[in-house]
Design a protein around this motif. Structure first.
Motif, PDB file in Angstrom:
ATOM      1  N   ALA A   6       0.744  -0.996   0.061  1.00 37.21           N
ATOM      2  CA  ALA A   6       0.096   0.139  -0.022  1.00 37.21           C
ATOM      3  C   ALA A   6       1.063   1.240  -0.002  1.00 37.21           C
ATOM      4  O   ALA A   6       1.986   1.224   0.270  1.00 37.21           O
ATOM      5  N   GLY A   7       0.310   2.280  -0.422  1.00 41.66           N
ATOM      6  CA  GLY A   7       0.947   3.646  -0.263  1.00 41.66           C
ATOM      7  C   GLY A   7       0.316   4.577   0.902  1.00 41.66           C
ATOM      8  O   GLY A   7      -1.059   4.342   1.052  1.00 41.66           O
ATOM      9  N   VAL A  90      -2.612  -6.232   2.098  1.00 48.21           N
ATOM     10  CA  VAL A  90      -1.507  -5.945   1.725  1.00 48.21           C
ATOM     11  C   VAL A  90      -0.275  -6.297   2.906  1.00 48.21           C
ATOM     12  O   VAL A  90      -0.689  -6.466   3.927  1.00 48.21           O
ATOM     13  N   GLU A  91       0.850  -6.454   2.431  1.00 51.35           N
ATOM     14  CA  GLU A  91       1.878  -6.949   3.258  1.00 51.35           C
ATOM     15  C   GLU A  91       2.886  -5.873   3.724  1.00 51.35           C
ATOM     16  O   GLU A  91       3.894  -6.231   4.642  1.00 51.35           O
ATOM     17  N   ALA A  92       2.936  -4.775   3.191  1.00 52.67           N
ATOM     18  CA  ALA A  92       3.898  -4.010   3.159  1.00 52.67           C
ATOM     19  C   ALA A  92       3.130  -2.309   3.065  1.00 52.67           C
ATOM     20  O   ALA A  92       2.131  -2.181   2.333  1.00 52.67           O
ATOM     21  N   VAL A  93       3.763  -1.244   3.557  1.00 49.02           N
ATOM     22  CA  VAL A  93       3.298   0.131   3.150  1.00 49.02           C
ATOM     23  C   VAL A  93       4.570   0.927   2.802  1.00 49.02           C
ATOM     24  O   VAL A  93       5.644   0.890   3.475  1.00 49.02           O
ATOM     25  N   VAL A  94       4.340   1.598   1.758  1.00 45.43           N
ATOM     26  CA  VAL A  94       5.529   2.869   1.590  1.00 45.43           C
ATOM     27  C   VAL A  94       4.807   4.127   1.982  1.00 45.43           C
ATOM     28  O   VAL A  94       3.647   4.556   1.580  1.00 45.43           O
ATOM     29  N   VAL A  95       5.700   4.702   2.916  1.00 41.68           N
ATOM     30  CA  VAL A  95       5.134   5.983   3.490  1.00 41.68           C
ATOM     31  C   VAL A  95       5.999   7.206   2.836  1.00 41.68           C
ATOM     32  O   VAL A  95       7.185   7.146   2.827  1.00 41.68           O
ATOM     33  N   ALA A  96       5.012   7.915   2.308  1.00 42.74           N
ATOM     34  CA  ALA A  96       5.742   9.271   1.734  1.00 42.74           C
ATOM     35  C   ALA A  96       5.174  10.650   2.557  1.00 42.74           C
ATOM     36  O   ALA A  96       3.968  10.530   2.944  1.00 42.74           O
TER      37      ALA A  96
END
Length: 186
Positions: A6-7, A90-96
């Protein structure tokens, strides 16, 4: 279309140094929040969530999560975003961060590739050897990241407490992690 990553865009602040919420700032024809969502989407993240706070946001292509505690800092926004994504398969997230409009899509792609290669709990973009953003967090660390996220520091306490879980990912040349603090920065 869902992916395994995910984002998450942290965009809740009031932009006190900037003179208004940075999420709403127009740069090169689009709002900073829309640029951040596009960054994560083009980098293969789905779904994408945006944490709002100081002002209500409507963001095409993203789920908006309101953080009623936004004034306490980035930590509460990170907690709100991770909590909101707990439903996502989801198994992970990208944080921006919303105020970094020059981060390149390739940085997101490299973080996802490092995670997909296996054995990575946290992947941090580095630029010329210095840690920056975005950051990828595998689901098993979300609870501890959230428990340590306080004030305006987000995931930093977790990263410092768990250096053995952090994988640096070289993103030099993919864009710039510089942030926008005041209008002159644009």
């Amino acid at each position: 279309m869902p992916s395994d990553v995910a984002g998450l865009v942290l965009a809740a602040g009031s932009g006190s140094r900037f003179g208004g919420p940075k999420a709403l700032v127009e740069y090169e024809g689009s709002r900073l929040v829309d640029r951040a969502v596009a960054l994560l989407s083009r980098g293969g993240c789905a779904p994408v969530a945006v944490v709002s706070g100081a002002v209500p946001l409507t963001v095409p292509g993203a789920v908006v999560v309101h953080n009623p505690d936004w004034a306490t800092g980035m930590g509460s926004s990170l907690r709100a975003g991770l909590r909101a994504l707990s439903w996502a398969p989801v198994e992970a997230v990208v944080v921006a961060l919303v105020d970094q409009p020059w981060v390149g899509v390739e940085a997101v792609t490299r973080l996802r590739a490092a995670w997909a290669a296996g054995g990575v709990s946290v992947a941090v973009a580095t630029y010329d050897g210095r840690r920056g953003n975005p950051v990828l967090l595998a689901r098993p660390v979300w609870a501890e990241v959230a428990s340590l996220a306080e004030g305006d520091v987000g995931a930093r306490p977790f990263l410092r407490a768990n250096p053995d879980l952090v994988t640096p990912v070289d993103c030099t040349g993919t864009g710039s992690p510089a942030d926008v603090d005041v209008p002159a920065d644009l």
